[in-house]
Write a protein that holds these residues in place. Structure first.
Motif, PDB file in Angstrom:
ATOM      1  N   LYS A 169       0.817  -1.214   0.000  1.00  0.00           N
ATOM      2  CA  LYS A 169       0.000   0.000   0.000  1.00  0.00           C
ATOM      3  C   LYS A 169       0.850   1.263   0.000  1.00  0.00           C
ATOM      4  O   LYS A 169       0.485   2.289  -0.550  1.00  0.00           O
ATOM      5  N   ASP A 191      -0.077  -5.521   2.805  1.00  0.00           N
ATOM      6  CA  ASP A 191      -1.377  -6.064   3.193  1.00  0.00           C
ATOM      7  C   ASP A 191      -1.648  -7.299   2.338  1.00  0.00           C
ATOM      8  O   ASP A 191      -1.997  -7.199   1.167  1.00  0.00           O
ATOM      9  N   SER A 230      -4.006  -9.583   2.836  1.00  0.00           N
ATOM     10  CA  SER A 230      -5.282 -10.144   3.276  1.00  0.00           C
ATOM     11  C   SER A 230      -5.962 -10.967   2.185  1.00  0.00           C
ATOM     12  O   SER A 230      -6.518 -12.033   2.466  1.00  0.00           O
TER      13      SER A 230
END
Length: 381
Positions: A63, A69, A71
């Motif tokens: 990011k 990230d 996820s």
């Protein structure tokens, strides 16, 4: 030694680069594989494919510089464990975070950090051994970004410079992956091509050698100052499509026209050339075709792969690419009709049954007798 769950595999298109219009694409999202992972894995399980190629999409997971990230990657890891799917992870599949490109002075350093962060994340969240492709198709990406302005930095006459810096980053990344997770398996993936001579361009030996430069650099056979090593060649993947053979200075040889078959070098011979050069386990890391010719293509590929195995090639698998249809990079409205499943206007999966039937038929030719019995037993559970 068998390294993959199944000889036939499938890949999910995960290109995330900036296209010729200057727009960031993300084909995981365009095809909705990012939110339909379980559906896609169930469909593959039903036709006895339990090894897949996936991509993390570097532009999506980082990011900000150093802020990761994973996820969505975690969602796919959990789906794989639920359905018994083995995953091979691409860290770069043509895309980088905004403002970054291979010749950027911080490119290799940023990629090292990505490799370390991903290896740590994977070790904390996955039970399967890590299998990773650091940079997919360095040779193609160098040409696409450095010679024909296909993506950042939209250059010309710079293909070698891009290749050198991509290899520099790959070597640094492999070292970091191995120091973070010594048990991870590194897979290198490059195009497999044959350029044919013509009366105007009769000397093609040198340009045919270019396809092996990236693997040679990573192996330390070229540009030793970058720190490559033969140890970094563990499993080698070769991508092969209908347009991977062409006449020097011309267009790809047509397929499946009989005239072209007389000119084409059989795939089995191309695989032998690659295998004897490196003496490492290899697999076809991408292959597939379009429209109604998909079934015919995979029949030919399977036949040639059997020939290669008979000739002593340690060929470990065939990856059908892509599993689901995908749009053109430069026109996201134009789908290619190239998957085991096409996509309707809702992105629902629509089976291309002739292709699937041809794959099922081909699978039986590579399965050991005990594996066939196991598959039959599962059908009656």
């Amino acid at each position: 030694m068998e390294r993959f769950n199944t000889f036939f595999m499938a890949g999910f298109e995960c290109a995330d680069h900036i296209n010729r219009s200057g727009e960031r694409i993300n084909l995981l999202k365009e095809t909705q594989h990012d939110i339909r992972t379980e559906e896609d894995y169930r469909a593959l399980n039903a036709i006895d494919i339990r090894t897949v190629r996936e991509g993390i999409c570097w532009s999506e997971v980082e990011k900000a510089s150093g802020d990761f990230d994973f996820s969505n990657v975690l969602t796919r890891i959990r789906a794989a464990e639920k359905y018994g799917i083995q995953q091979i992870w691409d860290l770069i599949h043509f895309g980088y975070p905004d403002g970054l490109y291979p010749t950027h002075p911080l490119f290799a350093e940023r990629f090292e950090k990505l490799c370390e962060a991903f290896a740590l994340f994977y070790r904390a969240n996955a039970t399967q051994p890590l299998m990773v492709v650091p940079i997919n198709e360095i040779s193609f990406l160098a040409w696409h970004s450095g010679d024909v302005r296909g993506t950042v930095p939209f250059a010309t006459n710079s293909g070698w410079d891009m290749k050198y810096h991509l290899c520099k980053a790959a070597i640094a990344g492999i070292k970091k992956l191995k120091s973070t997770d010594p048990n991870c398996t590194v897979i290198l993936v490059e195009p497999l091509v044959r350029i044919h001579p013509t009366p105007e361009h009769y000397y093609v030996l040198d340009i045919n050698e270019h396809q092996f430069q990236a693997m040679d650099i990573i192996a330390g056979r070229m540009c030793p100052e970058l720190g490559g090593s033969e140890d970094y060649l563990e499993i080698l993947g070769f991508n092969y499509y209908w347009d991977c053979q062409w006449e020097a200075g011309g267009k790809p040889l047509p397929w499946p026209e009989e005239q072209a078959k007389e000119k084409r070098t059989p795939l089995s011979e191309l695989l032998q050339t690659a295998y004897y050069r490196y003496q490492k386990p290899i697999f076809i890391s991408e292959t597939g075709h379009f429209g109604p010719q998909r079934a015919l293509w995979i029949k030919e590929i399977a036949t040639e792969c059997l020939k290669a195995q008979d000739n002593g090639v340690d060929l470990q698998g065939i990856c059908l690419y892509p599993a689901t249809d995908r749009p053109d990079w430069d026109n996201l409205q134009n789908y290619c009709q190239c998957g085991l499943w096409d996509l309707d206007h809702h992105k629902d999966r629509v089976a291309h049954q002739p292709y699937i039937n041809a794959v099922i038929q081909a699978q039986s030719k590579f399965q050991k007798p005990q594996n066939v019995l196991k598959r039959l037993a599962r059908l009656f559970e």
